[in-house]
Scaffold this motif. Sequence first.
Motif, PDB file in Angstrom:
ATOM      1  N   ALA A  47       7.136  11.317   3.515  1.00 36.48           N
ATOM      2  CA  ALA A  47       6.121  11.223   3.874  1.00 36.48           C
ATOM      3  C   ALA A  47       4.785  10.202   3.947  1.00 36.48           C
ATOM      4  N   LEU A  48       5.892   8.788   3.822  1.00 36.02           N
ATOM      5  CA  LEU A  48       5.722   8.009   4.010  1.00 36.02           C
ATOM      6  C   LEU A  48       6.023   6.742   5.390  1.00 36.02           C
ATOM      7  N   GLY A  49       7.192   7.476   5.543  1.00 32.89           N
ATOM      8  CA  GLY A  49       7.153   6.964   7.322  1.00 32.89           C
ATOM      9  C   GLY A  49       9.319   5.812   6.505  1.00 32.89           C
ATOM     10  N   PHE A  50       9.062   5.868   5.725  1.00 34.85           N
ATOM     11  CA  PHE A  50      10.859   4.714   4.986  1.00 34.85           C
ATOM     12  C   PHE A  50      11.713   5.949   6.015  1.00 34.85           C
ATOM     13  N   THR A  51      12.306   4.843   6.889  1.00 34.25           N
ATOM     14  CA  THR A  51      13.265   4.822   7.686  1.00 34.25           C
ATOM     15  C   THR A  51      14.613   6.178   7.345  1.00 34.25           C
ATOM     16  N   ASP A  52      15.163   5.740   5.937  1.00 35.05           N
ATOM     17  CA  ASP A  52      16.113   6.301   4.946  1.00 35.05           C
ATOM     18  C   ASP A  52      16.047   5.723   3.763  1.00 35.05           C
ATOM     19  N   GLN A  53      16.433   6.613   2.822  1.00 31.80           N
ATOM     20  CA  GLN A  53      16.067   6.846   1.217  1.00 31.80           C
ATOM     21  C   GLN A  53      16.255   5.559   0.602  1.00 31.80           C
ATOM     22  N   SER A  54      17.426   4.789   1.176  1.00 28.94           N
ATOM     23  CA  SER A  54      17.820   3.383   0.702  1.00 28.94           C
ATOM     24  C   SER A  54      16.976   2.574   1.048  1.00 28.94           C
ATOM     25  N   HIS A  55      16.548   2.662   2.338  1.00 27.19           N
ATOM     26  CA  HIS A  55      14.905   1.595   2.493  1.00 27.19           C
ATOM     27  C   HIS A  55      14.090   1.447   1.633  1.00 27.19           C
ATOM     28  N   PHE A  56      13.817   2.707   1.165  1.00 31.47           N
ATOM     29  CA  PHE A  56      13.030   3.525   0.507  1.00 31.47           C
ATOM     30  C   PHE A  56      13.106   2.466  -0.822  1.00 31.47           C
ATOM     31  N   ALA A  81       1.051  -1.303  -0.029  1.00 29.63           N
ATOM     32  CA  ALA A  81       0.014  -0.260  -0.027  1.00 29.63           C
ATOM     33  C   ALA A  81       1.240   1.322   0.322  1.00 29.63           C
ATOM     34  N   ARG A  82       1.896   0.925   0.704  1.00 28.53           N
ATOM     35  CA  ARG A  82       2.721   2.380   0.800  1.00 28.53           C
ATOM     36  C   ARG A  82       3.420   2.297  -0.781  1.00 28.53           C
ATOM     37  N   ILE A  83       3.829   1.779  -1.540  1.00 29.78           N
ATOM     38  CA  ILE A  83       4.281   1.519  -2.744  1.00 29.78           C
ATOM     39  C   ILE A  83       3.816   2.548  -3.848  1.00 29.78           C
ATOM     40  N   VAL A  84       2.162   2.031  -3.494  1.00 34.61           N
ATOM     41  CA  VAL A  84       1.355   1.709  -4.520  1.00 34.61           C
ATOM     42  C   VAL A  84       0.853   3.844  -3.991  1.00 34.61           C
ATOM     43  N   ARG A  85       0.857   4.029  -3.071  1.00 33.27           N
ATOM     44  CA  ARG A  85       0.933   5.503  -2.621  1.00 33.27           C
ATOM     45  C   ARG A  85       2.335   6.690  -3.130  1.00 33.27           C
ATOM     46  N   ALA A  86       3.222   5.866  -2.901  1.00 35.16           N
ATOM     47  CA  ALA A  86       4.406   6.399  -3.582  1.00 35.16           C
ATOM     48  C   ALA A  86       4.384   6.530  -5.005  1.00 35.16           C
ATOM     49  N   ALA A  90      11.667  -1.627 -10.332  1.00 34.30           N
ATOM     50  CA  ALA A  90      12.680  -0.414 -10.947  1.00 34.30           C
ATOM     51  C   ALA A  90      12.846   0.743  -9.754  1.00 34.30           C
ATOM     52  N   SER A  91      13.932   1.858 -10.331  1.00 34.06           N
ATOM     53  CA  SER A  91      13.632   2.490  -8.812  1.00 34.06           C
ATOM     54  C   SER A  91      12.952   4.005  -8.210  1.00 34.06           C
ATOM     55  N   PRO A  92      12.883   4.594  -7.402  1.00 35.18           N
ATOM     56  CA  PRO A  92      11.834   5.427  -7.794  1.00 35.18           C
ATOM     57  C   PRO A  92      12.992   6.498  -8.302  1.00 35.18           C
ATOM     58  N   GLY A  93      14.073   7.038  -8.965  1.00 31.08           N
ATOM     59  CA  GLY A  93      14.333   8.125 -10.184  1.00 31.08           C
ATOM     60  C   GLY A  93      14.299   7.662 -11.295  1.00 31.08           C
ATOM     61  N   VAL A  94      14.353   6.461 -11.837  1.00 28.94           N
ATOM     62  CA  VAL A  94      13.773   5.782 -13.123  1.00 28.94           C
ATOM     63  C   VAL A  94      12.322   6.129 -13.772  1.00 28.94           C
ATOM     64  N   TYR A  95      11.273   5.232 -12.294  1.00 31.30           N
ATOM     65  CA  TYR A  95      10.171   5.842 -12.396  1.00 31.30           C
ATOM     66  C   TYR A  95       9.661   7.149 -12.431  1.00 31.30           C
ATOM     67  N   ARG A  96       9.767   7.415 -11.592  1.00 33.38           N
ATOM     68  CA  ARG A  96       9.403   9.509 -11.562  1.00 33.38           C
ATOM     69  C   ARG A  96       9.598  10.028 -12.800  1.00 33.38           C
ATOM     70  N   GLY A  97      11.212   9.745 -13.399  1.00 32.26           N
ATOM     71  CA  GLY A  97      11.128  10.525 -14.663  1.00 32.26           C
ATOM     72  C   GLY A  97      11.389  11.982 -14.473  1.00 32.26           C
ATOM     73  N   PRO A 105       9.969  15.358  -5.213  1.00 27.58           N
ATOM     74  CA  PRO A 105      10.929  14.496  -4.917  1.00 27.58           C
ATOM     75  C   PRO A 105      10.989  13.288  -4.080  1.00 27.58           C
ATOM     76  N   ILE A 106      11.954  12.920  -4.288  1.00 27.66           N
ATOM     77  CA  ILE A 106      11.709  11.038  -3.829  1.00 27.66           C
ATOM     78  C   ILE A 106      12.594  11.114  -2.601  1.00 27.66           C
ATOM     79  N   ALA A 107      13.198  12.179  -2.366  1.00 22.14           N
ATOM     80  CA  ALA A 107      13.398  12.112  -0.558  1.00 22.14           C
ATOM     81  C   ALA A 107      12.283  12.521   0.455  1.00 22.14           C
ATOM     82  N   ASP A 108      11.121  13.430  -0.314  1.00 22.62           N
ATOM     83  CA  ASP A 108      10.161  13.790   0.526  1.00 22.62           C
ATOM     84  C   ASP A 108       8.841  12.208  -0.254  1.00 22.62           C
ATOM     85  N   THR A 109       8.998  11.895  -0.567  1.00 19.69           N
ATOM     86  CA  THR A 109       8.495  11.118  -0.578  1.00 19.69           C
ATOM     87  C   THR A 109       8.138   9.827   0.329  1.00 19.69           C
TER      88      THR A 109
END
Length: 262
Positions: free
Chosen positions: A236-245, A215-220, A255-262, A229-233
């Motif tokens: 916002a979803l409560g991930f402890t750090d970007q690497s975990h996200f 559900a968190r990834i659907v929201r992401a 795919a990575s968040p960066g590739v997905y966001r484009g 931005p990836i860091a803000d996402t």
Amino acid sequence: MGEFRRSTAVPHLEVRRSCRENTCYRPHFHDTFSIGLIDNGSSVFTGSSAGTIRLQPGDVVVIPAGQVHACNPGEGPWLYRMAHMDQEWAVSLVPRCAAHRLLSGVGVLRRDDLHDRIAAAMQVVFADQPSAHIEAEFAAALGDLAAATPEHLVPSGTDATLRTRLRPVMDRLRRDEANPQLDELAQLVGMTRYELVRAMRRATGLAPLAWRQNARIVRARHLLRSGLPIADTAQALGFTDQSHFHRVFRAHVAASPGVYRG
């Protein structure tokens, strides 16, 4: 390797092209109606209770929203395309009886003409055609899918009545920044922790914490598509750090968040 394209005319419509060689997806669900095309190579489809289905080039896979599944390469490179769209929009394009057939479960159709028909519809998104053209293409494609008999059909195995009972648990899983304790979740609906895990699997296809991650990834995906931005996402979803996200996102989206966001 992957490429995502979103329609500017129909914002909820997204298509992707990908090539994979290694296991890339854990069991997951989408909040969209999804259609997959196998273009080259073999892959193995798994549903929540369906065992495995070996997919081959030319196959079309139809996945209603909320259906737990995973598809991973067999041997060698696997090339595929996916289209994700708002489910209400999709069913609005076809007659009611056709919509019922499209939503009856995960279908695997093994006809080259259907593969070509869906590929043509996806191409109008890559070409960013006007909304009228896109709707006409997808209406025709969805009508053809609904009229065809699947080679394999995995009926929906979720329990709507049980989902209603579990709504307080699901709301808590969505809301809490940290993983709630199973005992606390179970108390919300008068169950033991073991009863809750079994009930969540029966109602959704996933255990509670796996459902929460999905559900968190659907929201992401929604937040990243909106331009956050990836860091803000991640925050916002409560991930402890970007690497975990990044790790969790890759496991669900391949795919990575960066590739997905484009």
